[in-house]
Scaffold this motif. Structure first.
Motif, PDB file in Angstrom:
ATOM      1  N   HIS A   1       0.840  -1.197   0.000  1.00 36.79           N
ATOM      2  CA  HIS A   1       0.000   0.000   0.000  1.00 36.79           C
ATOM      3  C   HIS A   1       0.881   1.256   0.000  1.00 36.79           C
ATOM      4  O   HIS A   1       0.621   2.208  -0.725  1.00 36.79           O
ATOM      5  CB  HIS A   1      -0.884   0.035   1.249  1.00 36.79           C
ATOM      6  CG  HIS A   1      -2.032  -0.932   1.200  1.00 36.79           C
ATOM      7  ND1 HIS A   1      -3.141  -0.715   0.416  1.00 36.79           N
ATOM      8  CD2 HIS A   1      -2.240  -2.094   1.835  1.00 36.79           C
ATOM      9  CE1 HIS A   1      -3.982  -1.720   0.589  1.00 36.79           C
ATOM     10  NE2 HIS A   1      -3.468  -2.584   1.440  1.00 36.79           N
ATOM     11  N   ILE A   2       1.923   1.213   0.841  1.00 34.21           N
ATOM     12  CA  ILE A   2       2.806   2.384   0.948  1.00 34.21           C
ATOM     13  C   ILE A   2       3.443   2.678  -0.405  1.00 34.21           C
ATOM     14  O   ILE A   2       3.479   3.819  -0.863  1.00 34.21           O
ATOM     15  CB  ILE A   2       3.878   2.148   2.039  1.00 34.21           C
ATOM     16  CG1 ILE A   2       3.199   2.107   3.415  1.00 34.21           C
ATOM     17  CG2 ILE A   2       4.954   3.233   1.991  1.00 34.21           C
ATOM     18  CD1 ILE A   2       4.121   1.709   4.554  1.00 34.21           C
ATOM     19  N   LEU A   3       3.897   1.612  -1.080  1.00 36.61           N
ATOM     20  CA  LEU A   3       4.513   1.779  -2.397  1.00 36.61           C
ATOM     21  C   LEU A   3       3.510   2.412  -3.369  1.00 36.61           C
ATOM     22  O   LEU A   3       3.819   3.367  -4.080  1.00 36.61           O
ATOM     23  CB  LEU A   3       4.983   0.419  -2.921  1.00 36.61           C
ATOM     24  CG  LEU A   3       5.675   0.413  -4.277  1.00 36.61           C
ATOM     25  CD1 LEU A   3       6.973   1.200  -4.213  1.00 36.61           C
ATOM     26  CD2 LEU A   3       5.973  -1.013  -4.736  1.00 36.61           C
ATOM     27  N   ASP A   4       2.302   1.891  -3.365  1.00 32.12           N
ATOM     28  CA  ASP A   4       1.274   2.370  -4.287  1.00 32.12           C
ATOM     29  C   ASP A   4       0.918   3.840  -4.042  1.00 32.12           C
ATOM     30  O   ASP A   4       0.853   4.636  -4.975  1.00 32.12           O
ATOM     31  CB  ASP A   4       0.028   1.498  -4.118  1.00 32.12           C
ATOM     32  CG  ASP A   4      -0.968   1.736  -5.222  1.00 32.12           C
ATOM     33  OD1 ASP A   4      -0.971   0.950  -6.170  1.00 32.12           O
ATOM     34  OD2 ASP A   4      -1.724   2.727  -5.137  1.00 32.12           O
ATOM     35  N   ILE A   5       0.699   4.197  -2.785  1.00 37.88           N
ATOM     36  CA  ILE A   5       0.320   5.574  -2.453  1.00 37.88           C
ATOM     37  C   ILE A   5       1.473   6.527  -2.774  1.00 37.88           C
ATOM     38  O   ILE A   5       1.279   7.619  -3.299  1.00 37.88           O
ATOM     39  CB  ILE A   5      -0.055   5.693  -0.953  1.00 37.88           C
ATOM     40  CG1 ILE A   5      -1.196   4.734  -0.607  1.00 37.88           C
ATOM     41  CG2 ILE A   5      -0.392   7.129  -0.586  1.00 37.88           C
ATOM     42  CD1 ILE A   5      -2.508   5.016  -1.262  1.00 37.88           C
ATOM     43  N   THR A   6       2.701   6.083  -2.475  1.00 38.80           N
ATOM     44  CA  THR A   6       3.854   6.941  -2.732  1.00 38.80           C
ATOM     45  C   THR A   6       4.032   7.160  -4.236  1.00 38.80           C
ATOM     46  O   THR A   6       4.450   8.238  -4.673  1.00 38.80           O
ATOM     47  CB  THR A   6       5.123   6.327  -2.111  1.00 38.80           C
ATOM     48  OG1 THR A   6       4.843   6.016  -0.743  1.00 38.80           O
ATOM     49  CG2 THR A   6       6.290   7.288  -2.164  1.00 38.80           C
ATOM     50  N   GLU A   7       3.683   6.150  -5.025  1.00 40.60           N
ATOM     51  CA  GLU A   7       3.763   6.327  -6.479  1.00 40.60           C
ATOM     52  C   GLU A   7       2.769   7.391  -6.955  1.00 40.60           C
ATOM     53  O   GLU A   7       3.032   8.097  -7.931  1.00 40.60           O
ATOM     54  CB  GLU A   7       3.563   4.985  -7.187  1.00 40.60           C
ATOM     55  CG  GLU A   7       4.872   4.196  -7.199  1.00 40.60           C
ATOM     56  CD  GLU A   7       4.734   2.763  -7.672  1.00 40.60           C
ATOM     57  OE1 GLU A   7       3.590   2.276  -7.774  1.00 40.60           O
ATOM     58  OE2 GLU A   7       5.775   2.128  -7.925  1.00 40.60           O
ATOM     59  N   ASN A   8       1.635   7.505  -6.273  1.00 46.58           N
ATOM     60  CA  ASN A   8       0.708   8.605  -6.585  1.00 46.58           C
ATOM     61  C   ASN A   8       1.408   9.945  -6.378  1.00 46.58           C
ATOM     62  O   ASN A   8       1.290  10.873  -7.181  1.00 46.58           O
ATOM     63  CB  ASN A   8      -0.521   8.573  -5.662  1.00 46.58           C
ATOM     64  CG  ASN A   8      -1.477   7.440  -6.004  1.00 46.58           C
ATOM     65  OD1 ASN A   8      -1.395   6.853  -7.070  1.00 46.58           O
ATOM     66  ND2 ASN A   8      -2.376   7.155  -5.076  1.00 46.58           N
TER      67      ASN A   8
END
Lengths: 182, 113
Positions: free
Chosen positions: A7-14
């Motif tokens: 989740h952290i990876l995904d949100i940070t990619e945003n």
């Protein structure tokens, strides 16, 4: 997504897509309050009220128009499942802050997963962006800041294999020192 | 029917507690939401899941499941394996999806009754 690190990876990619140059990731494991809190804050373009609505509603619009993926609705769902919630604060020109809270001991709280690898993927793939990672576990805290690494390595790129190895070791050791449990 | 029969017929690979394949399977439960599995599965169930972290061993132990089968060729995390061996919980891996695997085991159980 089975682990919070995903989740952290995904949100940070945003955040990266929103043109952020500095991204702060903060994790707080508090056994006494039985809370796990994840905060991701960026200095990207931020969102209008309309865009915020789109970001948190999984059915709002088609993928073509969607600037962010399903990451936020999925994280919101993961938080709710563990008796927590997700708060999204954003304004055009001011960046975005996402706070996800979980009941630390909840059976359905996803495990943290591999934070070190997640951070390395982010740093290696985005050498022009600075990341600050703060992880608090009860009364102990570990802070990692790519700006400090840059000061030490002069002209070497931060995604040089040797530097990445050094970063991996320092994050692993830092997390070990504060004995993370989530 | 014991776990060994399911392992043999469905070509499962056993990853932990290999000496416990004589555990009798009296039913089954399929799910990834641990609280749901805690609430609705029964002792003697074979638990079919996609979750790989060590909490599955805790749930299977508390609920006295016959064993756990991971779907889609998912491998258990290494600490999950350690716990499973300590607690004598057999974990198997299947190439099938949860849907297919559940259907096959359901039929096997139905035939034995």
């Amino acid at each position: 997504m089975l682990e919070l690190a995903a989740h952290i990876l995904d949100i940070t990619e945003n955040s990266i897509r929103a043109g952020a140059k500095l991204i702060k990731i903060k994790i707080d494991e508090n056994k006494e309050k039985d809370i796990l809190c994840i905060e991701i804050k960026d200095n990207g373009t931020g969102m209008t009220k309309e865009e915020i609505k789109k970001a948190i509603d999984p059915f709002y619009t088609t993928k073509k128009v969607r600037r962010v993926g399903l990451g936020l609705p999925l994280l919101a769902n993961a938080a709710k499942r563990a008796d927590g919630n997700l708060i999204l604060k954003s304004a055009r020109g001011k960046g975005t802050k996402i706070t996800a809270t979980f009941q630390l001991s909840h059976l359905d709280r996803q495990p943290m997963g591999n934070i070190t690898t997640t951070l390395l993927v982010l740093i290696a793939g985005n050498s022009d962006i600075d990341f600050i990672y703060k992880h608090r576990h009860n009364d102990r805290q570990f802070v990692f800041d790519t700006r400090q690494i840059r000061k030490k390595i002069d002209d070497l790129p931060i995604n040089h294999p040797e530097i990445l190895r050094y970063i991996r070791n320092s994050i692993d050791q830092g997390l070990q020192k504060i004995a993370t449990q989530a | 029917m014991d776990i060994a029969a399911i392992v043999k017929q469905l070509n499962l690979e056993t990853r932990s507690a290999k000496d416990r394949l004589k555990n009798m399977v009296t039913g089954g439960y399929t799910g990834d939401l641990l609280s749901d599995v805690m609430a609705n599965s029964k002792a003697g169930d074979i638990w079919i899941t996609r979750q790989i972290h060590q909490n599955i061993v805790a749930v299977a132990t508390l609920k006295e499941h016959a064993g756990i089968i991971l779907v889609n060729s998912c491998e258990p995390a290494s600490d999950t394996l350690d716990r499973a061996n300590q607690e004598n919980v057999p974990i198997m891996v299947s190439k099938l999806s949860a849907f297919e695997l559940t259907g096959k085991i359901y039929s096997m159980l139905a035939e034995k009754k």
